[in-house]
Design a protein around this motif. Structure first.
Motif, mmCIF file in Angstrom:
data_model
loop_
_atom_site.group_PDB
_atom_site.id
_atom_site.type_symbol
_atom_site.label_atom_id
_atom_site.label_comp_id
_atom_site.label_asym_id
_atom_site.label_seq_id
_atom_site.Cartn_x
_atom_site.Cartn_y
_atom_site.Cartn_z
ATOM 1 N N CYS A 111 0.671 -1.315 -0.128
ATOM 2 C CA CYS A 111 -0.136 -0.296 0.026
ATOM 3 C C CYS A 111 0.867 1.057 -0.067
ATOM 4 O O CYS A 111 0.685 2.269 -0.648
ATOM 5 C CB CYS A 111 -1.020 -0.192 1.160
ATOM 6 N N GLN A 141 -2.994 10.645 7.032
ATOM 7 C CA GLN A 141 -4.172 10.087 6.988
ATOM 8 C C GLN A 141 -3.752 8.891 6.035
ATOM 9 O O GLN A 141 -4.157 7.746 6.192
ATOM 10 C CB GLN A 141 -5.277 10.994 6.418
ATOM 11 N N ALA A 145 -4.066 4.961 6.898
ATOM 12 C CA ALA A 145 -4.969 4.057 6.325
ATOM 13 C C ALA A 145 -4.241 2.618 5.878
ATOM 14 O O ALA A 145 -5.012 1.687 5.912
ATOM 15 C CB ALA A 145 -5.470 4.743 5.045
ATOM 16 N N SER A 149 -5.444 -0.723 7.234
ATOM 17 C CA SER A 149 -5.966 -1.622 6.432
ATOM 18 C C SER A 149 -5.023 -2.947 6.326
ATOM 19 O O SER A 149 -5.480 -4.219 6.276
ATOM 20 C CB SER A 149 -5.964 -1.338 5.000
#
Length: 311
Positions: A111, A141, A145, A149
């Motif tokens: 990611c 942010q 995230a 996740s």
């Protein structure tokens, strides 16, 4: 071993049968592990201490170095301990912890590599909007995230895998607890749930890969249109390391999980596992510092301060 509840330990695949080769593997893994600790540790220290590197690109690089330290620490120390003490056993809880952290750290890293592609796209293709799109709050942010996740993804895989009954022995044909090898020990058709989950993961990661590729198509088009040779060189110096890291991360993972079963063997599986679970974490600091003059200067500064204190 009738089921998962009665499992107290698994047996991992040893690197060698003779004591001399086991000690050699321990020494090699120790050298690799120390190199990863040194390289990623220098990047963490340089980015944290040098105010010139307090930008979104280096903030994500700091996260990547932290993830690389976690990734290699998940598998290599246990492999070193087993080689040193001529052991193979790993507890049921330890195996579950390895699976959790492996999926957690590697999914977050993927990611993060996708976010870093977005960072380079905005910096080169939309430089006037860079401060707005990638401010400190937006960076925090996106990073949160990715980490969040990763936790959910790892919990899903770990719970799904270790809810299965195991009755086909306790020998895992790998030097760490790898899910495809663990599934071979299951005697229940419910392991199809994990296979479906892995298939879904492939499509998710494929979507990230497509995004990275499309981002770099736009980036290279914008770079080639730059009138200044110096500008093109600076853009390439920040983009190529990230592209090399992405290529190394994806190619080793794809080869490991999608290689033909006809060429599969325990020794080859061991070599491939080392290739995708150890090699990127060692090479990433070298790749990122090779063409980045700012980072090299910050690392030199950190090293000179360390040596001056030692002397």
């Amino acid at each position: 071993m009738s089921n998962s509840s009665s499992s107290t330990e698994f047996l991992l695949l040893p690197f060698a049968d003779t004591r001399e080769l086991q000690l050699l593997h321990f020494a090699l893994f120790l050298g690799i592990y120390l190199a990863a600790l040194l390289g990623n540790g220098l990047i963490l220290t340089a980015v944290a201490c040098d105010h010139r590197l307090h930008t979104p690109m280096y903030f994500f690089l700091l996260n990547l170095a932290l993830l690389d330290l976690g990734c290699i620490s998940t598998t290599v120390p246990k492999a070193m301990a087993n080689s040193l003490w001529d052991a193979r056993a790993i507890s049921y809880t330890g195996c579950a912890a390895q699976v959790f952290f492996f999926f957690f750290l590697f999914s977050v890293e993927y990611c993060l590599l996708t976010i870093m592609a977005y960072d380079r796209y905005v910096a080169i293709c939309k430089p006037l909007h860079y401060g707005t799109l990638l401010g400190s709050r937006a960076c925090a942010q996106m990073s949160a995230a990715a980490w969040g996740s990763g936790v959910l993804y790892a919990l899903l895989h770990t719970a799904n895998t270790f809810s299965l009954p195991f009755c086909r022995g306790r020998v895992i044909d790998q030097f760490f607890c790898e899910v495809p090898q663990i599934l071979k020990l299951s005697c229940s058709d419910s392991h199809l749930r994990e296979i479906r989950l892995l298939t879904f993961s492939v499509f998710v990661f494929l979507g990230c890969f497509v995004y990275i590729v499309l981002s770099y198509v736009q980036i290279f088009r914008a770079v080639l249109r730059m009138p200044s040779e110096r500008g093109r060189h600076k853009a390439f110096s920040t983009c190529l390391p990230h592209l090399f890291v992405v290529s190394l991360f994806i190619s080793t993972g794809i080869f490991s999980y999608l290689k033909p079963t006809s060429i599969s063997s325990p020794s080859l599986n061991l070599a491939v596992a080392v290739l995708y679970s150890v090699l990127p974490q060692v090479l990433n600091p070298l790749i990122y510092s090779m063409r980045n003059q700012e980072l090299k200067e910050a690392i030199r500064k950190v090293m000179s301060q360390m040596f001056s204190r030692m002397c």
